[in-house]
Design a protein around this motif. Structure first.
Motif, PDB file in Angstrom:
ATOM      1  N   LYS A  35       1.152  -1.685   0.021  1.00 16.59           N
ATOM      2  CA  LYS A  35       0.131  -0.096  -0.109  1.00 16.59           C
ATOM      3  C   LYS A  35       1.162   0.948  -0.212  1.00 16.59           C
ATOM      4  O   LYS A  35       2.525   1.131   0.600  1.00 16.59           O
ATOM      5  N   PHE A  36       1.041   2.040  -1.496  1.00 19.82           N
ATOM      6  CA  PHE A  36       1.328   3.383  -1.263  1.00 19.82           C
ATOM      7  C   PHE A  36      -0.248   4.532  -0.334  1.00 19.82           C
ATOM      8  O   PHE A  36      -0.659   4.392  -0.918  1.00 19.82           O
ATOM      9  N   GLU A  37       0.377   5.673   0.451  1.00 21.27           N
ATOM     10  CA  GLU A  37       0.183   6.987   0.254  1.00 21.27           C
ATOM     11  C   GLU A  37       0.051   7.959  -0.657  1.00 21.27           C
ATOM     12  O   GLU A  37       1.401   7.916  -0.670  1.00 21.27           O
ATOM     13  N   LEU A  38      -1.163   8.175  -1.013  1.00 19.10           N
ATOM     14  CA  LEU A  38      -1.346   9.615  -1.630  1.00 19.10           C
ATOM     15  C   LEU A  38      -1.883  10.762  -1.282  1.00 19.10           C
ATOM     16  O   LEU A  38      -0.510  11.425  -1.934  1.00 19.10           O
ATOM     17  N   THR A  75     -10.370   2.024 -14.988  1.00 24.09           N
ATOM     18  CA  THR A  75     -11.356   3.017 -14.726  1.00 24.09           C
ATOM     19  C   THR A  75     -10.969   4.474 -14.568  1.00 24.09           C
ATOM     20  O   THR A  75      -9.658   4.972 -14.232  1.00 24.09           O
ATOM     21  N   GLU A  76     -11.804   5.344 -14.631  1.00 20.04           N
ATOM     22  CA  GLU A  76     -11.537   6.862 -14.679  1.00 20.04           C
ATOM     23  C   GLU A  76     -10.106   6.486 -13.193  1.00 20.04           C
ATOM     24  O   GLU A  76      -9.242   7.361 -13.017  1.00 20.04           O
ATOM     25  N   MET A  77     -10.976   5.869 -12.171  1.00 19.88           N
ATOM     26  CA  MET A  77     -10.144   6.402 -10.718  1.00 19.88           C
ATOM     27  C   MET A  77      -8.892   5.554 -10.401  1.00 19.88           C
ATOM     28  O   MET A  77      -7.879   5.938 -10.115  1.00 19.88           O
ATOM     29  N   LEU A  80      -6.627   8.242 -12.101  1.00 24.12           N
ATOM     30  CA  LEU A  80      -6.478   9.226 -11.051  1.00 24.12           C
ATOM     31  C   LEU A  80      -5.161   8.432 -10.328  1.00 24.12           C
ATOM     32  O   LEU A  80      -4.595   9.053  -9.906  1.00 24.12           O
ATOM     33  N   LYS A  81      -5.254   7.361  -9.916  1.00 22.73           N
ATOM     34  CA  LYS A  81      -4.518   7.375  -8.685  1.00 22.73           C
ATOM     35  C   LYS A  81      -2.683   6.813  -9.115  1.00 22.73           C
ATOM     36  O   LYS A  81      -2.466   6.971  -8.189  1.00 22.73           O
TER      37      LYS A  81
END
Length: 116
Positions: A35-38, A75-77, A80-81
């Protein structure tokens, strides 16, 4: 989801599981679903708590600074990520594994980095 006989999640899809098997067979060292924090959690007045945002790519090759995600469709999400990830972690490379060619090219690329 692909589960072990004991109920442990091995992958989120059949494609991701197949990619994991091939990468493991190649002998490459990776972290599965790191897991990477954005974005951090913030608490602006009047808005309540805005939770931190993370991205969990399927495969992380720490030494080579490469993350790879097995994707059938973006997906668009997801876009974005990936965009946020590349902004927050500019030294890293993102590889999308959409087919066998992408998978084998990833393995070659990571092996090449490892031998430098």
């Amino acid at each position: 989801k692909v589960l072990s006989s004991g109920g442990q999640v091995l992958a989120d899809s059949q494609w991701e599981y197949r990619c994991r098997q091939v990468i493991e067979e190649s002998g490459l060292v990776f972290v599965f679903q790191r897991k990477f924090e954005l974005l951090p959690t913030v608490r602006p007045e009047g808005l309540g708590v805005l939770r931190k945002r993370t991205w969990t790519p399927d495969f992380t090759f720490e030494k080579e600074k490469v993350v790879a995600d097995a994707k059938g469709f973006m997906t668009e999400m997801a876009k974005l990520k990936v965009h946020l990830f590349l902004h927050v972690y500019p030294d890293w490379r993102v590889v999308l594994i959409r087919n066998k060619d992408d998978l084998y090219n990833l393995i070659k690329e990571v092996m090449r980095y490892g031998s430098e």
